[in-house]
Motif scaffolding. Structure first.
Motif, PDB file in Angstrom:
ATOM      1  N   ALA C 146      29.071  44.620  45.753  1.00 12.37           N
ATOM      2  CA  ALA C 146      30.025  44.773  46.572  1.00 12.37           C
ATOM      3  C   ALA C 146      31.051  43.435  46.436  1.00 12.37           C
ATOM      4  O   ALA C 146      32.239  43.206  46.559  1.00 12.37           O
ATOM      5  CB  ALA C 146      29.716  44.933  48.056  1.00 12.37           C
ATOM      6  N   LEU C 147      30.156  42.024  46.363  1.00 11.09           N
ATOM      7  CA  LEU C 147      30.838  40.840  46.219  1.00 11.09           C
ATOM      8  C   LEU C 147      31.625  40.794  45.024  1.00 11.09           C
ATOM      9  O   LEU C 147      32.853  40.296  45.159  1.00 11.09           O
ATOM     10  CB  LEU C 147      29.662  40.132  46.400  1.00 11.09           C
ATOM     11  CG  LEU C 147      29.665  38.531  46.822  1.00 11.09           C
ATOM     12  CD1 LEU C 147      30.062  38.562  48.439  1.00 11.09           C
ATOM     13  CD2 LEU C 147      28.181  38.022  46.645  1.00 11.09           C
ATOM     14  N   ALA C 148      31.170  41.368  43.906  1.00 11.37           N
ATOM     15  CA  ALA C 148      31.683  41.168  42.574  1.00 11.37           C
ATOM     16  C   ALA C 148      33.120  41.908  42.848  1.00 11.37           C
ATOM     17  O   ALA C 148      34.259  41.719  42.299  1.00 11.37           O
ATOM     18  CB  ALA C 148      30.871  41.697  41.646  1.00 11.37           C
ATOM     19  N   ILE C 149      33.017  43.293  43.415  1.00  7.12           N
ATOM     20  CA  ILE C 149      34.195  44.037  43.462  1.00  7.12           C
ATOM     21  C   ILE C 149      35.481  43.351  44.433  1.00  7.12           C
ATOM     22  O   ILE C 149      36.529  43.163  44.295  1.00  7.12           O
ATOM     23  CB  ILE C 149      33.791  45.219  44.030  1.00  7.12           C
ATOM     24  CG1 ILE C 149      32.727  46.141  43.083  1.00  7.12           C
ATOM     25  CG2 ILE C 149      35.114  46.169  44.264  1.00  7.12           C
ATOM     26  CD1 ILE C 149      32.269  47.540  43.455  1.00  7.12           C
ATOM     27  N   MET C 150      34.881  42.670  45.597  1.00  8.07           N
ATOM     28  CA  MET C 150      35.795  42.202  46.371  1.00  8.07           C
ATOM     29  C   MET C 150      36.454  41.097  45.583  1.00  8.07           C
ATOM     30  O   MET C 150      37.593  40.863  45.743  1.00  8.07           O
ATOM     31  CB  MET C 150      34.871  41.421  47.533  1.00  8.07           C
ATOM     32  CG  MET C 150      35.938  40.800  48.616  1.00  8.07           C
ATOM     33  SD  MET C 150      34.905  39.760  49.717  1.00  8.07           S
ATOM     34  CE  MET C 150      36.236  38.505  50.325  1.00  8.07           C
ATOM     35  N   ARG C 152      37.027  40.410  42.323  1.00 10.31           N
ATOM     36  CA  ARG C 152      38.221  40.875  41.596  1.00 10.31           C
ATOM     37  C   ARG C 152      39.052  41.619  42.336  1.00 10.31           C
ATOM     38  O   ARG C 152      40.089  41.913  41.494  1.00 10.31           O
ATOM     39  CB  ARG C 152      37.304  41.370  40.245  1.00 10.31           C
ATOM     40  CG  ARG C 152      36.933  42.959  40.660  1.00 10.31           C
ATOM     41  CD  ARG C 152      36.207  43.428  39.456  1.00 10.31           C
ATOM     42  NE  ARG C 152      37.282  43.994  38.326  1.00 10.31           N
ATOM     43  CZ  ARG C 152      38.652  44.340  38.721  1.00 10.31           C
ATOM     44  NH1 ARG C 152      39.147  44.155  40.120  1.00 10.31           N
ATOM     45  NH2 ARG C 152      39.230  44.785  37.876  1.00 10.31           N
TER      46      ARG C 152
END
Lengths: 208, 238, 208
Positions: C146-150, C152
């Motif tokens: 979720a962190l990575a998607i946020m 980017r």
């Protein structure tokens, strides 16, 4: 092409242990939306041209679009990343410093407010037809803005800045006109989102 | 090649306050060719047809199976076997850099971190992306992004590759690069496209119209059929 | 949505190898918590001033740059001035000095943490913190995803804000909050759904 929906027919029901990919991605993207809305320049409104920042608008919208749990998760994710140092608090601030300043109460209120408003939004969707949702979304977000966001905001100023209740309340009043406008926009926008993407929240709630 | 079978597949999307919309209507087909192209107008149902192949869309009626596995019942196994590449690589690449994204794909298949890094490196090298792997995916060109998305999907070695309009967002040069890359793959490839030249690379072409398969046969005949369907002469004037 | 590189997004961290950079993360974190607590316990403005001097000295010895400290101080200056004047009038100069100094103590302490730990490392630490919570349903891997998607999604949404702003200006609607907000939210939902679909297609959200 935009058949985005997996139809749920014929008793196909798989047990969902955790959130599906859809929810995970939406939570992350809305956390990013809150972050971006805090750092883009505000929009000049009306003949005075007073800029209003979009952050509270984004938080209210997140709640109305995603519902309680997922909205709280999105705000939580945003807060964790901002506390960790990404400059995504309003005005390009970051870090735990924010908890020392005057806006600490507002920051904390986003988490509680998003959850409560999200739960209310689910209720509105269950109870009312699409045509009457704008009004009820507006009432719910107004309620949450006044009671929770401004409540925590005043409390934060009293604790951090050692202001009296009266002084904090007056300092907080300046935000009211903008917030009422934002709640109205959020209600209109959220009901448009639910019309455009009926299974973002509506179908989830109705199936539940 | 896997045997891909669609048996009487209907997909209906239920809309609020309105009757259900039938997107695919009783489609049956058996696909065993190495390269299958699917063409059709916007909204004809071809994207839905592709999404059925790895369980992203579940049939309202009928069944879809890949090599004997049902896409609903064995969804997870099917997704491991069928790689899916979307039109817009930016919505597909979830990590900030290509290398991290490829490693994310590999996270289940390799035990240790160093094994994963080595496997990622070899995939990236195979596509000539080694030097771009640590750049932000935003700094890549459209073609590089599409290749990166392809690499991330192929990292887990699927048997079937589904490409949803892979060349729509690419310029002429990048489109050519994509065509050459795809033609070099060992996988069975099913793709949808508006790019009639790309369609001619297939061994078999399906034309989808109004939720049904309107034509099924050779690429040249399929393209001619589709041009006529759109009110154009069967062959472009030279 | 057109992409553009996210500039200055890691502004919090100042690269270096000083004693403070090498100090363990938990130690620095405890320091921030202690500073927060100090604002309640330090009741003499002289003590608050001494602590602030120590923290500023630490900032200098870690070579974090005086200009940066001054720069972030500038954000706090108006607040401190207004607050100091108000509390002086209400509670007298000694109390006013204490309140303002304690505020600055918290601010600089938190700044020391975020300036000496890279964002990646901080977020990894947060993900590790989630590990013991596994048995209550927390999933560090999904959190990381979720962190990575946020992260980017931020440049994607920022670009979409720009684009929508341009489109609104082109139609003379730049003062309409609705014309500026609605398309952004709709495209955010669509983007989130496409991302969720891609996650599902790659089997990344299937769980173990």
């Amino acid at each position: 092409m935009s058949q985005k929906t997996a139809p749920h027919g014929q008793g196909i029901s798989r047990p969902r242990r955790t959130w599906d990919a859809q929810s995970l991605a939406l939570v992350a993207v809305f956390a990013a939306l809150i972050a971006v809305s805090a750092i883009v320049p505000g929009i000049p409104v009306g003949s005075f041209g007073v800029p209003i920042t979009l952050q509270t608008l984004a938080v209210v919208l997140t709640a109305l679009v995603l519902g309680g749990t997922r909205a709280a998760a999105a705000v939580g994710l945003y807060l964790i990343v901002a506390f960790a140092g990404l400059p995504i608090f309003s005005g390009g601030r970051a870090g735990l410093q924010i908890l020392a300043g005057g806006s600490a109460g507002y920051v904390v209120s986003f988490l509680v407010g998003a959850y409560v408003l999200g739960v209310l939004a689910e209720l509105v969707i269950r109870r009312f037809a699409a045509a009457r949702r704008v009004l009820w979304f507006f009432i719910a977000s107004l309620l949450v803005s006044v009671v929770i966001i401004h409540g925590f905001g005043v409390l934060g100023m009293m604790i951090n800045l050692k202001l009296s209740w009266n002084a904090a309340f007056v300092a907080d009043l300046a935000y009211y006109p903008g917030d009422i406008l934002k709640d109205l926009v959020a209600a209109v926008a959220a009901s448009a989102v639910h019309r455009a993407f009926p299974d973002v929240l509506v179908r989830r709630v109705k199936r539940a | 090649m896997s045997r891909i079978e669609l048996d009487g597949v209907t997909v209906a999307v239920s809309l609020e306050d309105r009757p259900d919309k039938v997107v695919l209507d009783g489609v049956s087909a058996t696909l065993t060719e190495r390269r299958v192209g699917i063409i059709g107008a916007n909204g004809s149902g071809k994207s839905t047809l592709l999404r059925l192949l790895n369980g992203l869309v579940e049939p309202t009626a009928g069944t879809v199976s890949i090599g004997g596995m049902d896409t609903v019942r064995d969804g997870r196994a099917v997704r491991r076997q069928v790689g899916f590449v979307f039109t817009d690589p930016l919505s597909q690449l979830v990590m900030p850099t290509g290398r991290e994204d490829v490693e994310l794909s590999l996270r289940r298949s390799h035990r240790s971190r160093s094994e994963r890094a080595a496997a990622a490196q070899s995939v990236l090298d195979r596509f000539g992306l080694g030097t771009l792997a640590d750049q932000s995916v935003y700094e890549l060109s459209g073609g590089e992004r599409q290749l990166m998305a392809l690499a991330a999907v192929l990292a887990v070695d699927p048997e079937v590759l589904v490409l949803d309009e892979p060349s729509t967002l690419l310029d002429l040069r990048n489109r050519d690069l994509l065509r050459r890359t795809v033609s070099g793959l060992d996988q069975q490839v099913i793709f949808s496209t508006h790019d009639l030249e790309l369609a001619l690379d297939a061994e078999r072409v399906l034309v989808v119209d109004g939720g049904r398969i309107a034509f099924d046969g050779s690429p040249a005949a399929g393209v001619a059929y589709y041009r006529e369907l759109c009110g154009l002469p069967a062959r472009p004037r030279a | 949505m057109r992409g553009r590189p996210a500039g200055g997004i890691l502004a919090g961290y100042v690269p270096g190898s000083s004693w403070l950079h090498r100090a363990p993360l938990w130690g620095k974190f405890l320091g921030v918590v202690a500073a927060g607590a100090a604002s309640c316990f330090l009741l003499d403005w002289k003590a608050s001033g001494a602590v602030l001097l120590v923290l500023v000295a630490a900032w200098g010895s870690a070579r974090l740059g005086w200009r940066r400290l001054a720069g972030s101080g500038r954000l706090m200056l108006p607040l401190c001035a207004v607050l100091g004047a108000f509390q002086w009038w209400q509670l007298g100069p000694a109390t006013a000095a204490r309140i303002v100094l304690n505020l600055l103590v918290c601010f600089v302490a938190a700044g020391l943490l975020t300036a000496t730990v890279p964002l990646r490392e901080l977020l990894d630490a947060v993900a590790r913190l989630a590990h013991p919570l596994r048995r209550w349903g927390a999933d560090p891997e999904r959190f990381a995803l979720a962190l990575a998607i946020m992260l980017r999604s931020i440049p994607v949404l920022a670009a979409s804000f720009d684009e929508v702003g341009d489109a609104a200006r082109a139609r003379g609607l730049e003062r309409s909050v609705r014309a500026r907000a609605l398309p952004v939210v709709l495209s955010a939902v669509a983007y989130g759904r496409r991302t969720g679909e891609a996650l599902a297609a790659r089997g990344l959200a299937d769980g173990d």
